[in-house]
Design an enzyme around this catalytic site. Structure first.
Site, PDB file in Angstrom:
ATOM      1  N   ASP A  67     -71.158  68.728  28.857  1.00  0.00           N
ATOM      2  CA  ASP A  67     -70.203  69.743  29.300  1.00  0.00           C
ATOM      3  C   ASP A  67     -69.564  70.491  28.133  1.00  0.00           C
ATOM      4  O   ASP A  67     -69.697  70.096  26.971  1.00  0.00           O
ATOM      5  CB  ASP A  67     -69.117  69.104  30.182  1.00  0.00           C
ATOM      6  CG  ASP A  67     -68.687  67.723  29.699  1.00  0.00           C
ATOM      7  OD1 ASP A  67     -68.826  67.452  28.491  1.00  0.00           O
ATOM      8  OD2 ASP A  67     -68.221  66.925  30.512  1.00  0.00           O
ATOM      9  N   ASN A 136     -59.842  59.490  36.656  1.00  0.00           N
ATOM     10  CA  ASN A 136     -60.012  59.784  38.088  1.00  0.00           C
ATOM     11  C   ASN A 136     -61.461  59.550  38.528  1.00  0.00           C
ATOM     12  O   ASN A 136     -61.851  59.973  39.602  1.00  0.00           O
ATOM     13  CB  ASN A 136     -59.592  61.229  38.385  1.00  0.00           C
ATOM     14  CG  ASN A 136     -60.463  62.241  37.648  1.00  0.00           C
ATOM     15  OD1 ASN A 136     -61.453  61.875  37.006  1.00  0.00           O
ATOM     16  ND2 ASN A 136     -60.118  63.517  37.748  1.00  0.00           N
ATOM     17  N   HIS A 138     -64.216  60.741  37.151  1.00  0.00           N
ATOM     18  CA  HIS A 138     -65.215  61.802  36.936  1.00  0.00           C
ATOM     19  C   HIS A 138     -66.270  61.364  35.910  1.00  0.00           C
ATOM     20  O   HIS A 138     -65.992  60.559  35.030  1.00  0.00           O
ATOM     21  CB  HIS A 138     -64.568  63.144  36.554  1.00  0.00           C
ATOM     22  CG  HIS A 138     -63.988  63.231  35.180  1.00  0.00           C
ATOM     23  ND1 HIS A 138     -62.920  64.052  34.870  1.00  0.00           N
ATOM     24  CD2 HIS A 138     -64.315  62.620  34.004  1.00  0.00           C
ATOM     25  CE1 HIS A 138     -62.635  63.945  33.599  1.00  0.00           C
ATOM     26  NE2 HIS A 138     -63.459  63.086  33.040  1.00  0.00           N
ATOM     27  N   GLU A 143     -65.417  66.480  39.118  1.00  0.00           N
ATOM     28  CA  GLU A 143     -64.105  65.990  39.522  1.00  0.00           C
ATOM     29  C   GLU A 143     -64.135  65.451  40.961  1.00  0.00           C
ATOM     30  O   GLU A 143     -65.031  65.796  41.741  1.00  0.00           O
ATOM     31  CB  GLU A 143     -63.096  67.146  39.427  1.00  0.00           C
ATOM     32  CG  GLU A 143     -62.935  67.705  38.012  1.00  0.00           C
ATOM     33  CD  GLU A 143     -62.095  66.812  37.087  1.00  0.00           C
ATOM     34  OE1 GLU A 143     -62.200  65.572  37.172  1.00  0.00           O
ATOM     35  OE2 GLU A 143     -61.335  67.365  36.271  1.00  0.00           O
TER      36      GLU A 143
HETATM   37  C1  F6R Z   1     -67.076  64.249  28.105  1.00  0.00           C
HETATM   38  C2  F6R Z   1     -67.090  64.025  29.542  1.00  0.00           C
HETATM   39  C3  F6R Z   1     -65.976  63.323  30.244  1.00  0.00           C
HETATM   40  C4  F6R Z   1     -65.416  62.148  29.446  1.00  0.00           C
HETATM   41  C5  F6R Z   1     -64.248  61.508  30.201  1.00  0.00           C
HETATM   42  C6  F6R Z   1     -63.627  60.384  29.413  1.00  0.00           C
HETATM   43  O1  F6R Z   1     -68.232  64.928  27.687  1.00  0.00           O
HETATM   44  O2  F6R Z   1     -67.995  64.433  30.177  1.00  0.00           O
HETATM   45  O3  F6R Z   1     -66.440  62.859  31.477  1.00  0.00           O
HETATM   46  O4  F6R Z   1     -66.423  61.210  29.220  1.00  0.00           O
HETATM   47  O5  F6R Z   1     -63.281  62.465  30.481  1.00  0.00           O
HETATM   48  O6  F6R Z   1     -63.033  60.899  28.267  1.00  0.00           O
HETATM   49  P1  F6R Z   1     -62.460  59.950  27.145  1.00  0.00           P
HETATM   50  O7  F6R Z   1     -63.623  59.217  26.592  1.00  0.00           O
HETATM   51  O8  F6R Z   1     -61.843  60.875  26.140  1.00  0.00           O
HETATM   52  O9  F6R Z   1     -61.487  59.056  27.808  1.00  0.00           O
END
Ligand code: F6R
Length: 244
Positions: A67, A136, A138, A143
Site C-alpha cells: 500500500d 482494527n 486490517h 479496513e
Molecule cells: C502496512 C500495512 C498495514 C500495517 C498495519 C500495522 O504496509 O499494510 O496493514 O501492517 O497497519 O502497522 P504497524 O506494524 O505499524 O503496527
C-alpha cells in the site's frame, strides 16, 4: 495454518526473516509481497544483516508493496516509498526496476490500481506475502467493513488507523485520509502468507482473526481460509488467545 509465539518482537523478526530467506534460497527469483509499519522493521533489519554477510542475494527478486498513502510525495519521509528505501531497499541488491509500490499520486487511481494487479499477475503472482495487522484487524489497508474487496483499490482510512499512524507524522491532521491498497483477493492469491503481530495493542485483532468467526469486520480473519499461512506473534500479541 501455523501460529508461532515468541518471547520478543526481535525474535518474531528473526523467525520471519528466516522464512523469507528460505523462500529466496529455494527460489532466487521469488516475488515478495512486502509491508511497511513498525511490525516488519526487525524482519528487515535481519534480512539486511543476512545480505551483508553474503547469505542472501536479492538480485533476481521482485517486490510488490501492499500500500501507499494517496497524495503524499514519494520523497516525503512518511511515504511508504521512503520507508522501504530507508529500511530495506537502499541496503540490499534488489534491482530498482523490480521494485513496485502503488502510486498514490496517479491521476486515475482506479486505472493505476488495475495496472498494479495486472503487473502482479504478469510477474507470476506473489510467492510470499508479508503482512502486519492493524489494531482494527486490517491487512494492507483493507479496513473493517461489510465485505471483502478483491482487487487493488483506493480506501478511506478509518479513524482507528489514522489515530494509530499519527505517531509517524507531525500531527494527526498531517495523516493522509486515503490510501491505495492491495485487495483481499490479491493477498489471498499469494502462495504463502506470513503475518507478524507484536505488542499488546494487537492482541484483540489477533484473537478475532484466529479465534472468532471469519468476518469482514475483522479482515485478517479471512487468512484462516488460506492454505499456507503462518502467524508469527510475540507473547503480548498472543495474550488474548484462548487456545495456544
Ligand atoms: C502496512 C500495512 C498495514 C500495517 C498495519 C500495522 O504496509 O499494510 O496493514 O501492517 O497497519 O502497522 P504497524 O506494524 O505499524 O503496527
Amino acid at each position: 495454518m501455523q501460529t508461532h509465539i515468541f518471547s520478543t518482537a526481535a525474535q518474531v523478526g528473526q523467525a520471519t526473516a528466516m522464512l523469507i530467506a528460505a523462500q529466496l534460497l529455494r527460489k532466487p527469483d521469488s516475488v515478495l509481497g512486502l509491508a511497511t509499519g513498525s511490525s516488519p522493521i526487525p524482519t528487515y533489519e535481519t534480512l539486511v544483516g543476512m545480505y551483508r554477510t553474503g547469505l542472501l542475494d536479492f538480485s533476481k527478486a521482485t517486490s510488490f508493496n501492499l500500500d501507499e498513502y494517496v497524495g503524499i510525495d514519494p520523497h516525503h519521509p512518511c511515504s511508504y516509498h521512503a520507508f522501504m528505501q530507508e529500511h530495506l531497499f537502499s541496503h540490499i541488491n534488489i534491482k530498482p526496476e523490480n521494485v513496485h509500490i502503488p502510486d498514490g499520486n496517479a491521476e486515475d487511481l482506479t486505472a493505476a490500481a488495475k495496472k498494479y494487479d495486472a503487473s502482479i499477475l504478469a510477474s507470476g503472482g506473489i510467492d510470499l506475502q508479508l503482512l502486519g495487522i492493524g489494531r482494527n484487524g486490517h491487512i494492507g489497508f483493507n479496513e473493517p467493513g461489510d465485505h471483502f474487496v478483491y482487487g487493488c483499490h483506493k480506501v478511506s482510512l478509518s479513524e482507528s488507523t489514522i489515530e494509530a499512524n499519527k505517531r509517524f507524522f507531525d500531527s494527526v491532521d498531517a495523516v493522509p485520509r486515503h490510501a491505495v491498497s492491495l485487495g483481499i483477493g490479491s493477498i489471498m492469491q499469494a502462495r504463502q502468507v506470513l503475518l507478524i503481530a507484536t505488542g499488546e495493542d494487537k492482541a484483540e485483532a489477533v484473537r478475532r482473526a484466529l479465534e472468532e468467526d471469519v468476518s469482514p469486520q475483522w479482515q485478517a480473519s479471512i487468512l484462516r481460509t488460506h492454505p499456507d499461512v503462518v502467524f508469527l506473534l510475540d507473547e503480548a500479541a498472543a495474550s488474548q488467545l484462548k487456545h495456544r
